[in-house]
Design an enzyme around this catalytic site. Structure first.
Site: not given
Lengths: 352, 262
Positions: B99, B160, B188
């Site tokens: 990732k 976050g 988010g």
């Protein structure tokens, strides 16, 4: 009865004290040249059972409450002046979450903050105040505890000694080696923490101040004579003694956000060590035959050591059993979350 | 597996991916993973590695949970840093999945999309299967696919923040432009309803960390998100009705010969 306590950090010294008070003959064996040179040295020294509820299980607060009387009255090294919790304006949601998960606090407005800590006047519109919490200087506290032990006729302290080299066998071995006991305790890991000691004559604080932040929460603990401990990073690695530039920047930056005067503070010390922790981050008393391991105090060494020491002494002297710290599957260690207190969110007045 | 999602030729039945940071303890993390049924977790390496891969104790706890690990390059700010972290991750976790995060701005943790494309190309050329954390920008998405990515991970809002979908039209446009590319909403989201919304929009999966790890009860929240994702996916497959302006009686109205038409 002779008990040999291995390791003279906060867990070992508290255990020795509790055993000696029960009339057990105690030998403390420490490999270093003086007590308290392991990770206890870098502790924040906040006796803050209710603040810790933010991320710790209720068991930590229950055990931690016993530490307040121990350090402030029995040993007489802690100051009970409360803890103050603040957040930068744009991180007020952190303060609301903190209020939900903790207890024993009141919400202050800007005037309330200024009344408690005049040097923080005008800097924070709201704060949480945990009036019953205390703080201490870990190094001074361990010196005081060592002196107390030295006065007890049934306690002997052996420094620069390897416990494995001692010829005689005690009735009980109390293993308080922290991360060094990893050879014997499966699942024990180290969680790195870095801290700074700063000196500034421009600011004075009477109590620990925690500043919440989603990525880098920080606390400042006044140590007197212009000294402040700034801590602490929490990193899931086992690198003992390397303070990174990034961590220093983060810690200093957060101290600066609490008060800009810290930009001109002198860096007195940078420290780093490993917190010993089990996977549930809760402490354990592990009894194996005539050996008792006190370990997994994680970030709560000074907070949990007195309660664990008392229980350890009861195990040794009266063969007692304490499921909350001796049975890893006890309900009292339940690791699911805690119910949220919605009234507390409203009281925090952040409108989140 | 009745409705699997395919990510780089691996079929998965769970459409939830979980991050592993900031849980109260590794034990609660493990419980949350089990409660959610998720099959992929992401793990950061940059800071945890220290000077000598000192993060092994935590990484082995993660490996022991028995789910597939998607290492990430969280905390990297340049393509070069991200590439080095990816190479280390390949060794530590014996996987070519990565990732990819290249952060460009500290306050919003917004991706540096230029560095991201550069790193994605280098890593794809090196045999990595790249999961890029990107914005909802269509052109950047095109560039990432050109660079060799076969999965895209757009944000819904800053990492976050828990805000939910900031720009629903941008996410719809991405979905419409890339009907055959697996799209995973990465950052988010805060509440299960946010996850249900993006799944109803046809997103293939959702990646969460803070929304679960910082909940009052992370284990229960992990389960809540899993249910919302399942519901949203089923809702998408079931083809929702088109909204109308006027009421539409669900029982026929008898005895009124003429409806008012204007």
């Amino acid at each position: 009865m002779l008990a040999r306590v291995i390791g003279a950090g906060v867990a070992g010294l508290c255990a020795a004290y509790a055993l000696a008070q029960k009339g057990v003959d105690v030998e403390i064996v420490e490999r270093e040249a003086s007590p308290g040179l392991g990770c206890s040295r870098f502790a924040g020294g906040m006796i803050a059972p209710w603040c810790e509820l933010e991320s710790a299980e209720p068991l930590v607060a229950t055990l931690g409450e016993e530490a307040l009387g121990f350090w402030s009255h029995e040993i007489g090294v802690a100051t009970v002046a409360g803890s103050l919790v603040v957040a930068p304006q744009r991180e007020r949601a952190e303060l609301a979450d903190f209020a939900c998960r903790t207890s024993h606090f009141e919400t202050l407005d800007a005037k309330g903050v200024a009344a408690l800590e005049p040097d923080l006047a005008g800097r924070f519109e709201t704060a949480l105040f945990f009036a019953e919490e205390a703080h201490l200087d870990p190094r001074a506290a361990l010196v005081a505890l060592t002196e107390r032990l030295a006065c007890m006729p049934n306690v002997t302290l052996y420094l620069q000694q390897d416990a494995a080299q001692l010829a005689t066998a005690p009735d009980w071995t109390i293993d308080c080696r922290g991360f060094a006991a990893r050879d014997a305790l499966s699942g024990l890991r180290g969680v790195k923490g870095e801290m700074l000691i700063l000196r500034s004559e421009e600011i004075s604080l009477s109590r620990p101040v925690r500043m919440l932040h989603p990525r880098r929460p920080v606390y400042l603990v006044p140590r007197g004579e212009g000294l402040f401990m700034v801590g602490a990073t929490m990193i899931e690695n086992e690198e003992r003694a390397r303070v990174t530039a990034r961590s220093v920047v983060e810690l200093v930056n957060s101290a600066f956000a609490i008060h800009p005067a810290f930009a001109e503070a002198e860096i007195i010390e940078m420290g780093s060590d490993l917190r010993p922790a089990f996977p549930d981050n809760l402490p354990r008393l592990l009894k194996r035959d005539r050996a008792l391991y006190i370990n997994g105090l994680y970030r709560h060494g000074f907070l949990l050591a007195p309660a664990l020491a008392r229980r350890a002494a009861e195990v040794v002297v009266n063969d007692e059993y304490f499921p909350e710290v001796m049975d890893a599957h006890s309900d009292q260690r339940a690791i699911a979350g805690r119910p949220r207190d919605h009234a507390a969110v409203a009281a925090a007045g952040t409108g989140v | 597996m009745t409705d699997p999602v395919r990510l780089y030729d691996v079929a998965l039945s769970s459409r939830l991916l979980l991050g592993t940071a900031r849980y109260p303890s590794p034990a609660i993390l493990a419980e949350a993973i089990r409660a959610s049924g998720c099959e992929i977790v992401t793990v950061s390496l940059r800071r945890e590695a220290g000077g000598a891969r000192a993060g092994e104790a935590f990484w082995s706890l993660i490996r022991d949970i028995g789910v597939r690990v998607l290492p990430n390059t969280a905390g990297c700010r340049t393509a070069k840093e991200a590439i080095a972290t990816a190479q280390m991750a390949r060794e530590v976790f014996a996987t070519d999945w990565i990732k990819l995060e290249v952060i460009g701005e500290e306050d919003t943790l917004q991706p540096d999309v230029f560095g991201l494309v550069e790193a994605a190309r280098a890593l794809a050329d090196d045999g990595f299967k790249v999961f890029p954390y990107t914005t909802d920008d269509l052109v950047v998405a095109e560039r990432l696919l050109d660079a060799g990515c076969r999965v895209l991970m757009p944000w819904a809002a800053p990492i976050g923040s828990g805000r939910g979908v900031n720009d629903v039209f941008a996410l719809r446009a991405l979905r419409a432009h890339f009907p055959d590319t697996p799209l995973i909403v990465d950052a988010g989201l805060g509440a299960p309803s946010h996850a249900a919304l993006v799944m109803e929009m046809g997103y293939d999966a959702v990646l969460l960390n803070t929304a679960v790890s910082r909940a009052g009860d992370p284990v229960l929240m992990a389960r809540a998100f899993a249910l919302a994702i399942e519901a949203g996916r089923a809702g998408f497959l079931a083809e929702p009705m088109t909204p109308r302006d006027m009421a539409e009686p669900s029982t026929p109205v008898i005895g009124r010969p003429f409806d008012r038409l204007a």
